[in-house]
Write an enzyme that holds these catalytic residues in place. Structure first.
Site, PDB file in Angstrom:
ATOM      1  N   LYS A  10       0.852  -1.184   0.000  1.00  0.00           N
ATOM      2  CA  LYS A  10       0.000   0.000   0.000  1.00  0.00           C
ATOM      3  C   LYS A  10       0.890   1.237   0.000  1.00  0.00           C
ATOM      4  O   LYS A  10       1.708   1.435   0.898  1.00  0.00           O
ATOM      5  CB  LYS A  10      -0.932  -0.006   1.218  1.00  0.00           C
ATOM      6  N   GLY A  13      -0.502   8.285  -0.609  1.00  0.00           N
ATOM      7  CA  GLY A  13      -0.614   9.208  -1.726  1.00  0.00           C
ATOM      8  C   GLY A  13       0.445  10.292  -1.761  1.00  0.00           C
ATOM      9  O   GLY A  13       0.734  10.849  -2.816  1.00  0.00           O
ATOM     10  N   GLY A  43      -4.511  11.278  -1.137  1.00  0.00           N
ATOM     11  CA  GLY A  43      -5.215  12.299  -0.376  1.00  0.00           C
ATOM     12  C   GLY A  43      -4.796  13.719  -0.706  1.00  0.00           C
ATOM     13  O   GLY A  43      -5.645  14.618  -0.830  1.00  0.00           O
ATOM     14  N   ASP A 159      -5.935   2.059   3.036  1.00  0.00           N
ATOM     15  CA  ASP A 159      -5.378   1.065   3.959  1.00  0.00           C
ATOM     16  C   ASP A 159      -6.326  -0.119   4.094  1.00  0.00           C
ATOM     17  O   ASP A 159      -5.905  -1.289   4.076  1.00  0.00           O
ATOM     18  CB  ASP A 159      -5.139   1.694   5.338  1.00  0.00           C
ATOM     19  N   LYS A 214      -4.741   3.641  10.136  1.00  0.00           N
ATOM     20  CA  LYS A 214      -3.728   2.733   9.583  1.00  0.00           C
ATOM     21  C   LYS A 214      -3.381   1.613  10.558  1.00  0.00           C
ATOM     22  O   LYS A 214      -3.309   0.439  10.181  1.00  0.00           O
ATOM     23  CB  LYS A 214      -2.474   3.527   9.221  1.00  0.00           C
TER      24      LYS A 214
END
Length: 255
Positions: A10, A13, A43, A159, A214
């Protein structure tokens, strides 16, 4: 059928604003004998697009409130611009990327809370093209835009999306964020956290906002996957290689 280990990575951004780090991460992925699925947010890009369109933005417990009128901008930023930016970097590094939404990856969505607007939560389905892409040696780049069975789109926390995909594939999971590790009250890295420690740090306000989401998501993923999940920094691509080779880097979240 492939016998290589599969990893879900992951990417936060914020890495989209750091071309050198992004390039180095894809170089690292290309250097490893493993299968990868990259799930990404975006984001900061969404904030910029919404601001330029004249929208105010707000979050609730680390989740972006996503009114229906903002969704075209959110979808455009995440599934369009951010996804294709990553695809371009992957192509530059001689990988074979495919850009996807959560639907193609085998994850449906449904509304999480009415007060959050079009924020979705993950609902695994039995129909994913990821195994086929992995067997074909392709690199799936999955945006965190999801759809329900009526075709309505949702903004899903990236996430949570990565954790759902890792569970679907039975894959290892690494969260690459903009911090080296989860930090304690003094700002020092915590190398390992279990549920009791996480609950305590959240209660004290040491872990909050986006990091709270997260860490909670990482804990749920560790419980579902029955193995540790790592949080580390995309600012140091060597961390990714170290993790892939079995070293302990960043914070490991355990049950």
């Amino acid at each position: 059928m492939t016998t290589k280990k599969t990893w879900v990575i992951k990417l936060g951004g914020a890495v989209l604003n750091n071309p050198a780090a992004l390039d180095a991460l894809f170089v690292a992925l290309g250097s490893q004998q493993a299968n990868f699925v990259v799930v990404h947010g975006g984001g900061a890009l969404v904030d910029r697009w919404l601001h330029d369109a004249g929208f105010a933005t707000a979050k609730h417990q680390g989740l972006r409130i996503s009114p229906a009128e903002q969704m075209p901008y959110i979808v455009g930023a995440l599934a369009g611009c951010a996804n294709k930016q990553l695809l371009g970097v992957a192509l530059k590094n001689k990988l074979q990327p495919v850009g996807l939404s959560l639907f193609e990856a085998g994850i449906n969505a449904e509304q999480k809370l009415k007060a959050l607007g079009q924020v979705g939560e993950c609902v695994p389905s039995a129909d994913s093209i990821l195994p086929m892409l992995i067997d074909a040696g392709r690199l799936a780049l999955v945006s965190s835009i999801g759809f329900d069975e009526q075709g309505k789109w949702y903004n899903v926390n990236a996430d949570e999306a990565a954790a759902a995909i890792a569970k679907l594939l039975g894959a290892e999971l690494i969260f690459m964020t903009d911090v080296e590790a989860v930090l304690d009250q003094q700002g020092c890295a915590l190398h390992q956290l279990n549920k009791a420690q996480i609950d305590d740090l959240i209660a004290q306000g040491v872990i909050s906002g986006g990091m709270e989401v997260k860490v909670k998501t990482s804990l749920l993923a560790a419980q579902h996957l029955r193995r540790g999940v790592y949080i580390s920094s995309w600012q140091k691509p060597e961390n990714l290689i170290a993790l892939l080779q079995g070293e302990h880097v960043g914070t490991q979240i355990t049950m």
